[in-house]
Scaffold this motif. Structure first.
Motif, PDB file in Angstrom:
ATOM      1  N   VAL A 164      49.638  31.078  35.519  1.00 14.83           N
ATOM      2  CA  VAL A 164      49.557  31.561  34.132  1.00 14.83           C
ATOM      3  C   VAL A 164      48.104  31.647  33.679  1.00 14.83           C
ATOM      4  O   VAL A 164      47.681  32.641  33.063  1.00 14.83           O
ATOM      5  N   VAL A 165      47.312  30.631  33.981  1.00 16.89           N
ATOM      6  CA  VAL A 165      45.917  30.620  33.549  1.00 16.89           C
ATOM      7  C   VAL A 165      45.116  31.721  34.248  1.00 16.89           C
ATOM      8  O   VAL A 165      44.328  32.439  33.613  1.00 16.89           O
ATOM      9  N   TYR A 166      45.316  31.884  35.533  1.00 20.65           N
ATOM     10  CA  TYR A 166      44.566  32.918  36.252  1.00 20.65           C
ATOM     11  C   TYR A 166      44.906  34.315  35.744  1.00 20.65           C
ATOM     12  O   TYR A 166      44.047  35.197  35.709  1.00 20.65           O
ATOM     13  N   LEU A 167      46.163  34.503  35.342  1.00 19.13           N
ATOM     14  CA  LEU A 167      46.550  35.809  34.817  1.00 19.13           C
ATOM     15  C   LEU A 167      45.808  36.145  33.527  1.00 19.13           C
ATOM     16  O   LEU A 167      45.578  37.330  33.233  1.00 19.13           O
ATOM     17  N   THR A 168      45.423  35.132  32.764  1.00 14.49           N
ATOM     18  CA  THR A 168      44.764  35.406  31.483  1.00 14.49           C
ATOM     19  C   THR A 168      43.396  36.058  31.653  1.00 14.49           C
ATOM     20  O   THR A 168      42.940  36.740  30.739  1.00 14.49           O
ATOM     21  N   LEU A 226      39.121  36.103  42.849  1.00 18.97           N
ATOM     22  CA  LEU A 226      39.012  35.198  41.715  1.00 18.97           C
ATOM     23  C   LEU A 226      40.002  34.036  41.832  1.00 18.97           C
ATOM     24  O   LEU A 226      39.642  32.875  41.612  1.00 18.97           O
ATOM     25  N   ALA A 227      41.241  34.344  42.181  1.00 19.55           N
ATOM     26  CA  ALA A 227      42.247  33.292  42.280  1.00 19.55           C
ATOM     27  C   ALA A 227      41.967  32.361  43.460  1.00 19.55           C
ATOM     28  O   ALA A 227      42.198  31.155  43.372  1.00 19.55           O
ATOM     29  N   TRP A 228      41.459  32.904  44.546  1.00 25.79           N
ATOM     30  CA  TRP A 228      41.197  32.106  45.752  1.00 25.79           C
ATOM     31  C   TRP A 228      40.034  31.137  45.530  1.00 25.79           C
ATOM     32  O   TRP A 228      40.062  30.005  46.009  1.00 25.79           O
ATOM     33  N   ASN A 229      39.017  31.569  44.801  1.00 25.41           N
ATOM     34  CA  ASN A 229      37.793  30.775  44.649  1.00 25.41           C
ATOM     35  C   ASN A 229      37.754  29.941  43.363  1.00 25.41           C
ATOM     36  O   ASN A 229      36.773  29.219  43.154  1.00 25.41           O
ATOM     37  N   GLU A 230      38.746  30.044  42.504  1.00 24.11           N
ATOM     38  CA  GLU A 230      38.673  29.368  41.208  1.00 24.11           C
ATOM     39  C   GLU A 230      38.701  27.846  41.380  1.00 24.11           C
ATOM     40  O   GLU A 230      39.462  27.305  42.184  1.00 24.11           O
ATOM     41  N   PHE A 231      37.876  27.159  40.618  1.00 25.81           N
ATOM     42  CA  PHE A 231      37.745  25.706  40.748  1.00 25.81           C
ATOM     43  C   PHE A 231      37.939  24.974  39.419  1.00 25.81           C
ATOM     44  O   PHE A 231      38.580  23.926  39.367  1.00 25.81           O
ATOM     45  N   LEU A 232      37.411  25.523  38.334  1.00 26.98           N
ATOM     46  CA  LEU A 232      37.366  24.808  37.066  1.00 26.98           C
ATOM     47  C   LEU A 232      38.759  24.442  36.563  1.00 26.98           C
ATOM     48  O   LEU A 232      39.063  23.266  36.298  1.00 26.98           O
ATOM     49  N   PHE A 233      39.627  25.448  36.426  1.00 27.24           N
ATOM     50  CA  PHE A 233      40.960  25.174  35.888  1.00 27.24           C
ATOM     51  C   PHE A 233      41.824  24.388  36.873  1.00 27.24           C
ATOM     52  O   PHE A 233      42.716  23.640  36.462  1.00 27.24           O
ATOM     53  N   ALA A 234      41.558  24.558  38.167  1.00 25.41           N
ATOM     54  CA  ALA A 234      42.309  23.782  39.154  1.00 25.41           C
ATOM     55  C   ALA A 234      42.029  22.293  39.002  1.00 25.41           C
ATOM     56  O   ALA A 234      42.946  21.461  39.099  1.00 25.41           O
ATOM     57  N   VAL A 235      40.788  21.933  38.738  1.00 16.13           N
ATOM     58  CA  VAL A 235      40.439  20.521  38.549  1.00 16.13           C
ATOM     59  C   VAL A 235      41.055  19.982  37.265  1.00 16.13           C
ATOM     60  O   VAL A 235      41.506  18.828  37.213  1.00 16.13           O
TER      61      VAL A 235
END
Length: 297
Positions: A164-168, A226-235
Motif C-alpha cells: 500500500v505504501v509503495y503504491l502511494t 523503487l519497490a526492490w530498493n526501498e528501505f525507509l518504510f520497510a524499517v
C-alpha cells in the motif's frame, strides 16, 4: 606570386578548412568518450569493490593497504545466504512485494492515465497538479502518519502495508508517464477500431496497449526498482524476519563491533543481479517511455 600559384593556394583553402572542422569534431568526440570512460569508472568502482569483497574473508577486508584481488578466494558469504532459510525467504518477500506493486501500478495507472489523456472533465488540471506534487513531497515526513495508520488498521508488520505504501509514490509516476505516452497516440486509431465493431475497452486493448509497450516497460521497470530498493518504510513498518525485505536483511548484518562484510557484500551482489539484468535488456524501452511526451502538457 603568379596567377597559377594564387589559384593553387585559393583552391587548397577550402580543403584546409575542412581539415580544421574535422579535427575539432574528432577532438570533441575524443573528449566526450574520455568523460564517458571516467563516468563509467566512477560508477563501476563501488560495484567492482563489492564483488571482490564478497569473495574474500573478512580479515582481508580491513587489511591496509587494500588490494583489488583477494589473496584467499572464498564463497563462504554466498554459502551462508543459500544455506539460511530466512535469507531465502527475504528474497521471496522482496520479489513478491515488487511484482505486486508493479502490476497494480501499471493496471491502475493505465486506467487513470487513459482517462486523463482522452477525456475532459472538471478538475482535470487540479488532478494533474496533485499528481506532480506527490512526486515533490518528502517521503520521510510520511513515516509517522503511515505508522499510526497501519497500527490502527492492524496492518503493522505485514507485507500488505509495504504494498500500500509503495503504491502511494509509484502510482502517480506511472499515471504521469503513461498519460504522456497516450497523448501522442492519435485518437483516430481507437475510433477506427470502434467503427469496425470493437467496444472502447476492446479498442484500448487491441490498439492502444500494443502501441504503448515501451511506456509500460519503462514505467514497470522504474516501479520495480523503487519497490526492490526501498528501505525507509520497510524499517518503519516491518519488524519480524518473516516479512522482511532485502534492504532490511542487508542492514541487519551491520553490528556495533563486528560487521560480516563478506556476507553483506555477497547479499548485495545477489540483490543487484536482477536489477542489472533487467536494466541491461530493458533500458532502451525505459528511455523511450520516459522521454515520450516530454513536451506535452
Amino acid at each position: 606570386m603568379t596567377v597559377a600559384q594564387y589559384g593553387a593556394v585559393a583552391h587548397t583553402r577550402p580543403y584546409l578548412g575542412k581539415i580544421g572542422i574535422r579535427g575539432r569534431e574528432r577532438l570533441i568526440n575524443a573528449a566526450s568518450y574520455l568523460l564517458l570512460l571516467i563516468a563509467i569508472a566512477i560508477v563501476f568502482f563501488p560495484l567492482a569493490w563489492m564483488l571482490t569483497v564478497s569473495v574474500r574473508p573478512n580479515i582481508e577486508v580491513m587489511r591496509m593497504p587494500p588490494t583489488w584481488l583477494p589473496q584467499v578466494f572464498t564463497l563462504e558469504g554466498y554459502r551462508k545466504i543459500f544455506a539460511s532459510p530466512r535469507y531465502l525467504l527475504v528474497f521471496a518477500n522482496t520479489m513478491m512485494v515488487s511484482l505486486v506493486v508493479t502490476a497494480l501500478s501499471l493496471l491502475l495507472g493505465a486506467m487513470a492515465a487513459y482517462a486523463l489523456a482522452r477525456f475532459k472533465f472538471a478538475g482535470q488540471r487540479a488532478v494533474l497538479m496533485f499528481l506532480i506534487t506527490t512526486q515533490m513531497f518528502p517521503l520521510v515526513l510520511l513515516c509517522i502518519p503511515y505508522f499510526r495508520i497501519f497500527i490502527t488498521l492492524g496492518l503493522y508488520d505485514t507485507r500488505t502495508s509495504l504494498i500500500v505504501v509503495y503504491l502511494t509514490f509509484t502510482l502517480p509516476f506511472c499515471i504521469l508517464m503513461l498519460r504522456s505516452y497516450f497523448i501522442n497516440i492519435p485518437r483516430d486509431i481507437e475510433e477506427a477500431a470502434m467503427v469496425d465493431g470493437c467496444s472502447r475497452l476492446g479498442a484500448i486493448f487491441r490498439t492502444l496497449v500494443p502501441m504503448s509497450y515501451p511506456a509500460f516497460i519503462g514505467a514497470g521497470l522504474y516501479t520495480f526498482l523503487l519497490a526492490w530498493n526501498e528501505f525507509l518504510f520497510a524499517v518503519v513498518l516491518i519488524e519480524s524476519w518473516e516479512n522482511r525485505v532485502l534492504t532490511m536483511a542487508i542492514y541487519s548484518l551491520m553490528a556495533e563491533f563486528v560487521t560480516d562484510w563478506n556476507t553483506m557484500m555477497a547479499f548485495s551482489v545477489l540483490a543487484s543481479l536482477p536489477l542489472v539484468m533487467a536494466f541491461i535488456f530493458l533500458q532502451k524501452f525505459m528511455v523511450q517511455g520516459m522521454t515520450a511526451g516530454a513536451l506535452t502538457s
